[in-house]
Design an enzyme around this catalytic site. Structure first.
Site, PDB file in Angstrom:
ATOM      1  N   TYR A  27     -13.002 -30.936 -61.295  1.00  0.00           N
ATOM      2  CA  TYR A  27     -11.918 -31.483 -61.424  1.00  0.00           C
ATOM      3  C   TYR A  27     -11.258 -31.111 -59.807  1.00  0.00           C
ATOM      4  O   TYR A  27     -10.431 -32.487 -59.928  1.00  0.00           O
ATOM      5  CB  TYR A  27     -11.012 -30.641 -62.191  1.00  0.00           C
ATOM      6  CG  TYR A  27     -11.419 -31.028 -63.675  1.00  0.00           C
ATOM      7  CD1 TYR A  27     -12.193 -30.598 -64.230  1.00  0.00           C
ATOM      8  CD2 TYR A  27      -9.749 -31.376 -64.326  1.00  0.00           C
ATOM      9  CE1 TYR A  27     -12.598 -31.099 -65.718  1.00  0.00           C
ATOM     10  CE2 TYR A  27     -10.434 -31.972 -65.734  1.00  0.00           C
ATOM     11  CZ  TYR A  27     -11.508 -30.877 -66.246  1.00  0.00           C
ATOM     12  OH  TYR A  27     -11.445 -31.748 -67.992  1.00  0.00           O
TER      13      TYR A  27
ATOM     14  N   ASP B  83     -26.183 -27.041 -72.019  1.00  0.00           N
ATOM     15  CA  ASP B  83     -27.013 -28.448 -73.323  1.00  0.00           C
ATOM     16  C   ASP B  83     -27.486 -27.074 -74.364  1.00  0.00           C
ATOM     17  O   ASP B  83     -27.029 -27.124 -75.071  1.00  0.00           O
ATOM     18  CB  ASP B  83     -28.624 -28.558 -71.972  1.00  0.00           C
ATOM     19  CG  ASP B  83     -28.883 -27.921 -71.503  1.00  0.00           C
ATOM     20  OD1 ASP B  83     -28.856 -26.624 -71.161  1.00  0.00           O
ATOM     21  OD2 ASP B  83     -30.099 -27.962 -71.966  1.00  0.00           O
TER      22      ASP B  83
ATOM     23  N   ASP C  63     -13.426 -28.898 -76.894  1.00  0.00           N
ATOM     24  CA  ASP C  63     -13.726 -29.926 -78.078  1.00  0.00           C
ATOM     25  C   ASP C  63     -14.581 -30.399 -78.984  1.00  0.00           C
ATOM     26  O   ASP C  63     -14.454 -30.318 -80.107  1.00  0.00           O
ATOM     27  CB  ASP C  63     -13.782 -31.346 -77.197  1.00  0.00           C
ATOM     28  CG  ASP C  63     -12.259 -32.210 -76.600  1.00  0.00           C
ATOM     29  OD1 ASP C  63     -11.326 -30.524 -76.279  1.00  0.00           O
ATOM     30  OD2 ASP C  63     -11.693 -33.507 -77.144  1.00  0.00           O
TER      31      ASP C  63
END
Ligand code: IPM
Ligand code: MN
Length: 354
Positions: free
Chosen positions: A142, A220, A248
């Site tokens: 980020y 993953d 999320d």
């Protein structure tokens, strides 16, 4: 107690849900005899419109002078052109997180028995879900150098050992009071930052937290296991990007992302508290947004920044009570639903009755 709280409603559903969270804070003030000074300031897209900057100086000053910040949400189609000079997300939210040094994002994921029907996951997997994500918030991809030309682009992902150590300690301290187990999520089979992440977390836990168990899993596999065996997870420690994605995903377990709060913390008790959902412009200004994520963020604010644990618990119990009473916003029920304001009022009334 006396406290200064900065209120940043922001964009989209932000103002309407924050209004309900403020109502709840004021009910706590009345019930427990506290004295909260609330200062509302501009932040995000609305601040760009009014002042040219998503995180104006006055807002910065208010945050720096407060004990805690309650944030709604930022962003929306009006400010989403990537070629805009300033954007609510990068120059607003990310800049604010870095400026205030809130490097630890705590995101508890909890299911309510009355709501698991709403989850698309088979309900037998969802009993006893109670996990906490500890997401690094001011580093990684980020914040690394970004470059973009017509024909190529790059984002640098960088982590220092110190950054990994301090977020690991946050996770470890939370794990101490829970199941004493941390799952660290990385991509150490590919990424150099993840290799440093893995060795640093391993070393630190072995040296400073001998009673904790630390397991490592790849991102993953974590994405898969979060849905196939969610009850196994307790404290999940991960970097900025992986934490963004996994939280999320984890929200799906609970039936609605609208229920979920978060805390962004730094070295001392100061923090920024916000629901984990975004500005949801598609449902803004219709009175249907779920205010519980914002209300529960206010509870986290009382707990973490003001050390008012009992007050925080009263809010949490009141929200649970309102859910049990079936007073639900549209995201939580297929039958008759009530408005954002009605849910806020119901929570407020429960607090005042406590
Ligand atoms: C979040 C949000 C932000 C993030 C966006 C709006 C920049 O998705 O708080 O999870 O990616 O951190
Ligand atoms: Mn996110």
């Amino acid at each position: 107690m006396k406290a200064n709280i900065t209120i940043m409603p922001g964009d989209g559903v932000g103002p309407e849900i924050t209004r309900e969270a403020v109502k709840v804070l004021q009910a706590i003030e009345t019930s427990f005899g506290h004295d909260f000074t609330l200062e509302e300031v501009l932040f995000g897209g609305i601040a760009i419109d009014e002042s040219g900057s998503p995180y104006p100086e006055e807002t910065q000053r208010s945050c720096k002078n407060s004990d805690a910040v309650l944030l709604g949400s930022v962003g929306g189609p009006k400010w989403s052109d990537p070629n805009m000079k300033v954007r609510p997300e990068k120059e607003g939210l990310l800049e604010m997180r870095a400026h205030l040094g809130v490097y630890a994002n705590i995101r508890p994921i909890k299911t309510y028995p009355q709501l698991i029907e709403n989850s698309p996951i088979k309900n037998r997997y969802l009993d006893n879900i109670d996990m906490v994500f500890v997401r690094e918030l001011t580093g990684g991809i980020y914040f690394g150098k970004k470059e973009k030309t017509e024909s190529s682009a790059s984002d640098i992902c960088e982590y220092s050992k110190t950054e990994i150590e301090r977020i690991t300690r946050v996770a470890a301290n939370i794990a101490q009071d829970r199941r004493k187990k941390i799952t660290s999520v990385d991509k150490a089979n590919v990424m150099a930052t993840s290799q440093l992440w893995r060795s640093t977390t391993t070393e630190l836990i072995a040296e400073e937290y001998t009673d904790l168990e630390l397991e490592h899993i790849f991102i993953d596999a974590a994405a898969m296991h979060l849905l196939s065996r969610p009850a196994d997870f307790d404290v999940i420690l991960t970097d900025n990007l992986f934490g963004d994605i996994l939280t999320d995903e984890a929200a799906i377990l609970t039936g609605s992302i609208g229920m979920l709060p978060s805390a962004c913390l730094g070295e001392n008790s100061f923090g920024v508290f916000e629901p984990i959902h975004g500005s949801a412009p598609d449902i803004a200004n219709q009175g249907i947004a779920n205010p519980c994520g914002a209300i529960l963020s206010a509870a986290m604010l009382l707990q973490y920044s003001l050390n008012l644990k009992e007050e925080a618990q009263v809010i949490e119990q009141s929200v649970s009570g309102v859910i049990e009473d079936g007073i639900l916003t549209k995201d939580l029920t297929e039958s008759s639903y009530v408005s954002t304001e009605e849910v806020g009022t119901a929570v407020m009334e429960k607090i005042l009755q406590t």
